[in-house]
Design a protein around this motif. Structure first.
Motif, PDB file in Angstrom:
ATOM      1  N   SER A   1      73.639  19.790  24.666  1.00 13.96           N
ATOM      2  CA  SER A   1      72.687  18.564  24.858  1.00 13.96           C
ATOM      3  C   SER A   1      72.702  17.558  23.871  1.00 13.96           C
ATOM      4  CB  SER A   1      71.351  18.813  25.145  1.00 13.96           C
ATOM      5  OG  SER A   1      71.162  19.824  26.298  1.00 13.96           O
TER       6      SER A   1
ATOM      7  N   TYR B   1      65.878  17.209  29.318  1.00 12.01           N
ATOM      8  CA  TYR B   1      66.095  16.723  30.724  1.00 12.01           C
ATOM      9  C   TYR B   1      67.087  16.116  30.816  1.00 12.01           C
ATOM     10  CZ  TYR B   1      66.044  12.426  28.051  1.00 12.01           C
ATOM     11  OH  TYR B   1      66.537  11.310  27.135  1.00 12.01           O
ATOM     12  N   THR B   2      67.688  16.057  32.303  1.00  9.87           N
ATOM     13  CA  THR B   2      68.978  15.399  32.654  1.00  9.87           C
ATOM     14  C   THR B   2      68.534  13.904  32.829  1.00  9.87           C
ATOM     15  OG1 THR B   2      69.608  17.528  33.684  1.00  9.87           O
ATOM     16  CG2 THR B   2      70.922  15.595  34.186  1.00  9.87           C
ATOM     17  N   ASP B   3      69.319  13.010  32.504  1.00 12.31           N
ATOM     18  CA  ASP B   3      69.316  11.579  32.489  1.00 12.31           C
ATOM     19  C   ASP B   3      69.875  11.118  33.699  1.00 12.31           C
ATOM     20  OD1 ASP B   3      71.934  11.463  32.038  1.00 12.31           O
ATOM     21  OD2 ASP B   3      71.699  10.618  30.078  1.00 12.31           O
TER      22      ASP B   3
ATOM     23  N   ASP C   1      64.945  17.839  35.906  1.00  4.68           N
ATOM     24  CA  ASP C   1      65.050  18.942  35.158  1.00  4.68           C
ATOM     25  C   ASP C   1      64.280  18.900  33.882  1.00  4.68           C
ATOM     26  OD1 ASP C   1      66.500  20.066  37.206  1.00  4.68           O
ATOM     27  OD2 ASP C   1      68.200  19.294  36.437  1.00  4.68           O
TER      28      ASP C   1
ATOM     29  N   GLY D   1      73.240  12.024  34.703  1.00  4.97           N
ATOM     30  CA  GLY D   1      73.626  13.387  35.096  1.00  4.97           C
ATOM     31  C   GLY D   1      73.989  14.554  33.660  1.00  4.97           C
ATOM     32  N   HIS D   2      73.477  13.564  32.553  1.00  2.59           N
ATOM     33  CA  HIS D   2      73.915  14.344  31.344  1.00  2.59           C
ATOM     34  C   HIS D   2      72.673  15.033  30.635  1.00  2.59           C
ATOM     35  CE1 HIS D   2      76.619  10.818  31.236  1.00  2.59           C
ATOM     36  NE2 HIS D   2      77.434  11.555  30.912  1.00  2.59           N
ATOM     37  N   ARG D   3      72.797  16.136  30.019  1.00  3.54           N
ATOM     38  CA  ARG D   3      71.556  16.815  29.637  1.00  3.54           C
ATOM     39  C   ARG D   3      71.159  16.393  28.123  1.00  3.54           C
ATOM     40  NH1 ARG D   3      67.773  19.383  31.914  1.00  3.54           N
ATOM     41  NH2 ARG D   3      66.673  21.011  30.934  1.00  3.54           N
ATOM     42  N   ARG D   4      70.057  16.185  28.017  1.00  2.00           N
ATOM     43  CA  ARG D   4      69.447  15.496  26.763  1.00  2.00           C
ATOM     44  C   ARG D   4      68.463  16.471  26.142  1.00  2.00           C
ATOM     45  NH1 ARG D   4      72.920  11.248  25.844  1.00  2.00           N
ATOM     46  NH2 ARG D   4      73.342  10.211  27.704  1.00  2.00           N
TER      47      ARG D   4
END
Length: 394
Positions: free
Chosen positions: A3, A143-145, A128, A148-151
């Motif tokens: 992330s 979270y997922t932005d 998410d 579609g990237h996990r942060r």
């Protein structure tokens, strides 16, 4: 894939009035925040919700420079009618309290707050979402932005402003919260009609066929409600049936002309009362519908959210700027005093005006007795008016 990690002082979950106003108030105090929202901006700015702003809410928006459009487009009201026995009985809000309310849609306040938003951009369409470490002083939100990237968002405090069905309250461990819940044996069928209001003020109607409410959103748009069963099928209510039922319930002995027009939106809203105590667990603070729900009869939902974040913003400012924890320690107790007053008022209005399908003749006569007393007693009308226009935030 790992992330991407970012940091802020306050992570805010939810871009409704509570989350957006909290971010705005914190920015004025020099405190950084990031707002996360599951829906897209267009949805958030268009969802139709509450429309009555209490006097303290209007005063706050003026104080922070966000009252311009409200005063240009909102509709100030100095009273409303209790309609029963085929007659109107006006509750003179301003005459009784020196205050008023303003009809201005919640979505309009959201638009104003988004337009005025400063600091990092609001992150819409996240998914998410999960919170971590809320029992510590180093919480985080993953979270997922929208791409579609996990942060991962690391922060000092998390504010759960994500509504009754959000993830914030559910993240608190089982047993740490006490919840108080009441479901009502009826719902509201609400319609937004493209027609001028039929009266200059709101009309709360008690009728043997069920409650009805005449409200408005603008000089061209009317908001109307009917009491229906909680499991009512909206498909069973074509426009002509809705207006026929409204005409029957809103009728007066002197004659009442209901303006009709194209229905722009309609839906059925169940009614419940709900409170979670306390409104804080460690580094996670609940505000607005995440912590409490009121039936809409008292017009308190959005105003309670505003009151919560006013208290919370002051408490977080003291904590994060001055290392003073007194405000955060008392946050829940301070808010809950006002919450329970609003819960009682909303229950009172709901119980007085709606027809309980299980009530006997004794219960129905008690309702009429309360309505007649409220309409004829200056003391009773003043108490109703004082609660309706809004009690102080603290």
């Amino acid at each position: 894939m790992a992330s991407k990690v970012t940091s802020t002082q306050v992570g805010i979950i939810g871009a409704g009035p509570a989350g957006l106003l909290l971010s705005h108030l914190l920015h004025r105090e020099g405190i950084d925040s990031v707002v996360l929202e599951a829906r897209d901006r267009a949805y958030v700015e268009q969802r139709v919700r509450a429309g009555v702003c209490e006097q303290p809410t209007v005063d706050l928006l003026d104080e922070i420079g966000l009252g311009t459009r409200l005063h240009a487009e909102g509709l100030p009201h100095h009273g409303f009618s209790l309609r029963f026995d085929g007659e109107d009985h006006r509750i003179a809000l301003t005459e009784l309290t020196g205050k008023s309310i303003t009809v201005y849609g919640q979505q309009e306040i959201v638009k104003d707050l988004i337009a005025a938003h400063a600091g990092p951009p609001i992150e819409f369409e996240v998914s998410d979402v999960d919170v971590h470490g809320i029992a510590s002083d180093t919480p985080s939100v993953t979270y997922t932005d929208s791409g579609g990237h996990r942060r991962e968002l690391r922060c000092e405090v998390i504010a759960g402003c994500d509504g009754f069905h959000g993830i914030s309250r559910r993240a608190i461990p089982a047993g740490a919260l006490r919840t108080f819940d009441r479901e009502y044996p009826f719902a509201w069928l609400g319609v937004l009609a493209k027609t001028p209001p039929s009266d200059e003020e709101l009309i709360y109607t008690h009728h043997e066929r069920g409650f009805a409410l005449h409200s408005m959103r603008s000089p061209e748009i009317t908001r109307l409600y009917l009491q229906v069963a909680p499991d009512e099928d909206i498909a069973a209510w074509p426009d002509e049936r809705i207006f026929a039922e409204l005409r029957a319930r809103l009728a007066t002995t002197g004659g009442f002309a209901l303006h009709e027009g194209p229905v722009l939106d309609k839906g059925v809203t169940p009614m419940r009362s709900f409170v979670a105590e306390p409104m804080r667990y460690g580094s996670l603070f609940l505000a607005g519908d995440a912590a409490h729900i009121v039936p809409p009869t008292g017009a308190k939902g959005m105003n309670l959210a505003v009151a919560d974040v006013v208290v919370l913003s002051r408490a977080l400012s003291d904590l994060l700027r001055h290392n003073d924890s007194a405000g955060v320690e008392s946050y829940s107790d301070t808010c809950l005093r006002r919450v329970w007053r609003a819960e009682h008022f909303s229950w009172f209005m709901t119980s007085m005006l709606h027809v309980d399908p299980a009530a006997d003749g004794f219960g129905r006569r008690l309702q009429l007795s309360q309505l007649r007393y409220t309409a004829s007693s200056t003391a009773a009308a003043t108490s109703l008016a004082e609660n309706y226009v809004g009690l102080p935030f603290t």
